[in-house]
Design a protein around this motif. Structure first.
Motif, mmCIF file in Angstrom:
data_model
loop_
_atom_site.group_PDB
_atom_site.id
_atom_site.type_symbol
_atom_site.label_atom_id
_atom_site.label_comp_id
_atom_site.label_asym_id
_atom_site.label_seq_id
_atom_site.Cartn_x
_atom_site.Cartn_y
_atom_site.Cartn_z
ATOM 1 N N ALA A 77 0.891 -1.152 -0.084
ATOM 2 C CA ALA A 77 -0.101 -0.071 -0.008
ATOM 3 C C ALA A 77 0.910 1.216 -0.101
ATOM 4 N N ALA A 78 0.274 2.428 -0.396
ATOM 5 C CA ALA A 78 0.980 3.606 -0.523
ATOM 6 C C ALA A 78 1.495 4.039 0.734
ATOM 7 N N GLY A 79 2.592 4.471 0.943
ATOM 8 C CA GLY A 79 3.214 4.756 2.214
ATOM 9 C C GLY A 79 3.565 3.909 3.229
ATOM 10 N N ALA A 80 3.467 2.481 2.732
ATOM 11 C CA ALA A 80 3.713 1.452 3.858
ATOM 12 C C ALA A 80 5.280 1.419 3.939
ATOM 13 N N VAL A 81 5.934 0.678 4.923
ATOM 14 C CA VAL A 81 7.127 0.550 5.071
ATOM 15 C C VAL A 81 7.718 -1.119 5.147
ATOM 16 N N VAL A 82 7.956 -1.657 4.332
ATOM 17 C CA VAL A 82 8.318 -3.168 4.286
ATOM 18 C C VAL A 82 9.768 -3.360 5.137
ATOM 19 N N THR A 83 9.379 -4.058 6.187
ATOM 20 C CA THR A 83 10.684 -4.542 7.010
ATOM 21 C C THR A 83 10.860 -5.966 7.177
ATOM 22 N N LYS A 84 10.004 -6.668 6.414
ATOM 23 C CA LYS A 84 10.183 -8.187 6.376
ATOM 24 C C LYS A 84 9.782 -8.654 5.005
ATOM 25 N N ASP A 85 9.973 -9.845 4.761
ATOM 26 C CA ASP A 85 9.467 -10.454 3.334
ATOM 27 C C ASP A 85 8.049 -10.438 3.146
ATOM 28 N N VAL A 86 7.471 -10.088 2.107
ATOM 29 C CA VAL A 86 6.138 -10.268 1.748
ATOM 30 C C VAL A 86 5.666 -11.298 0.785
ATOM 31 N N PRO A 87 4.651 -11.943 1.412
ATOM 32 C CA PRO A 87 4.320 -13.353 0.734
ATOM 33 C C PRO A 87 3.849 -13.094 -0.566
ATOM 34 N N GLU A 88 3.674 -14.194 -1.666
ATOM 35 C CA GLU A 88 3.065 -14.140 -2.794
ATOM 36 C C GLU A 88 1.461 -13.509 -2.405
ATOM 37 N N HIS A 89 1.018 -12.595 -3.358
ATOM 38 C CA HIS A 89 -0.529 -12.153 -3.329
ATOM 39 C C HIS A 89 -0.708 -11.368 -2.012
ATOM 40 N N ALA A 90 0.099 -11.275 -0.997
ATOM 41 C CA ALA A 90 -0.336 -10.580 0.147
ATOM 42 C C ALA A 90 -0.590 -8.913 -0.321
ATOM 43 N N LEU A 91 -1.526 -8.543 0.680
ATOM 44 C CA LEU A 91 -1.824 -7.002 0.751
ATOM 45 C C LEU A 91 -1.247 -6.543 2.005
ATOM 46 N N VAL A 92 -0.227 -5.657 1.830
ATOM 47 C CA VAL A 92 0.389 -5.386 3.160
ATOM 48 C C VAL A 92 0.247 -3.711 3.415
ATOM 49 N N ALA A 93 -0.047 -3.202 4.481
ATOM 50 C CA ALA A 93 -0.135 -1.611 4.615
ATOM 51 C C ALA A 93 0.432 -1.399 6.100
ATOM 52 N N GLY A 94 0.743 -0.083 6.381
ATOM 53 C CA GLY A 94 1.099 0.402 7.533
ATOM 54 C C GLY A 94 2.638 0.674 7.539
ATOM 55 N N ILE A 95 2.948 0.965 8.917
ATOM 56 C CA ILE A 95 4.381 1.104 9.263
ATOM 57 C C ILE A 95 4.453 0.449 10.835
ATOM 58 N N PRO A 96 5.092 -0.491 10.746
ATOM 59 C CA PRO A 96 5.836 -1.099 9.681
ATOM 60 C C PRO A 96 4.456 -2.084 8.843
ATOM 61 N N ALA A 97 4.849 -2.303 7.793
ATOM 62 C CA ALA A 97 3.696 -3.078 6.877
ATOM 63 C C ALA A 97 3.408 -4.454 7.513
ATOM 64 N N ARG A 98 2.085 -4.781 7.520
ATOM 65 C CA ARG A 98 1.503 -6.025 7.897
ATOM 66 C C ARG A 98 0.476 -6.246 7.098
ATOM 67 N N GLN A 99 0.192 -7.708 6.799
ATOM 68 C CA GLN A 99 -0.599 -8.149 5.924
ATOM 69 C C GLN A 99 -1.982 -7.867 6.464
ATOM 70 N N ILE A 100 -2.904 -7.260 5.473
ATOM 71 C CA ILE A 100 -4.301 -7.001 5.767
ATOM 72 C C ILE A 100 -5.383 -7.600 4.752
ATOM 73 N N GLY A 101 -4.584 -8.499 4.027
ATOM 74 C CA GLY A 101 -5.622 -9.309 2.964
ATOM 75 C C GLY A 101 -4.862 -10.144 1.991
ATOM 76 N N TRP A 102 -5.586 -10.361 0.873
ATOM 77 C CA TRP A 102 -5.019 -10.878 -0.268
ATOM 78 C C TRP A 102 -5.501 -10.355 -1.515
ATOM 79 N N VAL A 103 -4.420 -10.387 -2.569
ATOM 80 C CA VAL A 103 -5.071 -9.580 -3.726
ATOM 81 C C VAL A 103 -4.685 -10.913 -4.835
ATOM 82 N N SER A 104 -5.662 -10.762 -5.917
ATOM 83 C CA SER A 104 -5.398 -11.610 -7.227
ATOM 84 C C SER A 104 -4.333 -11.217 -8.115
ATOM 85 N N ARG A 105 -4.154 -11.971 -9.002
ATOM 86 C CA ARG A 105 -2.857 -11.485 -10.079
ATOM 87 C C ARG A 105 -3.592 -10.258 -10.874
#
Length: 193
Positions: A132-160
């Protein structure tokens, strides 16, 4: 090696020992440094810096004001939003030279990195994930994961196709069905492309 139908704006700098694939467009004030490989049908927006030793896969779109340092590897169809940031070392200091400490940051196929987000080096962004816009990724992000926040946390899944999936895990745009297995989202009945 630069393909014949590549567009390079007159204000851009493309150094020697660069590969640029067919149909790629390089816009205003871009600087492509040596040993950088850019695939086919890519777009590098205003004020992008790529390299040295960067790999950009086919079909990538890199919006304005993005710097891709040595060790960044974008698989095909990656979208980098305006002013997103990739760090290159974990503990930078202006007075300490650390160019030999750059950490690799692989970005999987079809990933989206939102505007003004930050990806701390050394973290892998899985295929088709969305930061997501403005997020800070501090760890690996899984395939199809939707991450947001500071630090970025998974909040859902997205399709291709980048649609947020509901509880039924069916893409509202394409009708593709997904399932979660061992904490990973997988397309049902077809191989991932």
């Amino acid at each position: 090696m630069i393909a014949d139908d590549v567009f390079i704006h007159e204000s851009a700098y493309v150094d020697d020992f660069v590969e640029i694939g067919a149909g790629t467009k390089i816009w205003h004030f871009v600087h492509v440094l040596p040993r950088t490989r850019i695939g086919e049908r890519c777009i590098l927006g205003q004020n992008v810096m790529a390299g040295p030793d960067v790999v950009i896969g086919d079909g990538c779109k890199i919006q304005n004001n993005v710097a891709l340092y040595r060790g960044i590897r974008l698989e095909q169809d990656v979208f980098c939003g305006p002013s997103c940031v990739f760090t290159n070392v974990l503990t930078p200091r202006a007075h300490v030279e650390r160019k030999d400490e750059f950490v690799e940051t692989p970005v999987g196929r079809g990933a989206t990195i939102g505007a003004n987000s930050t990806v701390i080096c050394g973290n892998r962004l899985g295929a088709y994930c969305m930061v997501a816009a403005g997020a800070v990724v501090t760890k690996d992000v899984p395939e199809h994961a939707l991450v947001a926040g500071i630090p970025a946390r998974q909040i859902g899944w997205v399709s291709r196709s980048g649609e947020r999936l509901g509880d039924d895990l069916v893409c509202p745009r394409t009708g593709e069905r997904y399932e979660v297995s061992d904490g990973r989202l997988r397309l049902v009945g077809a191989e991932e492309r």
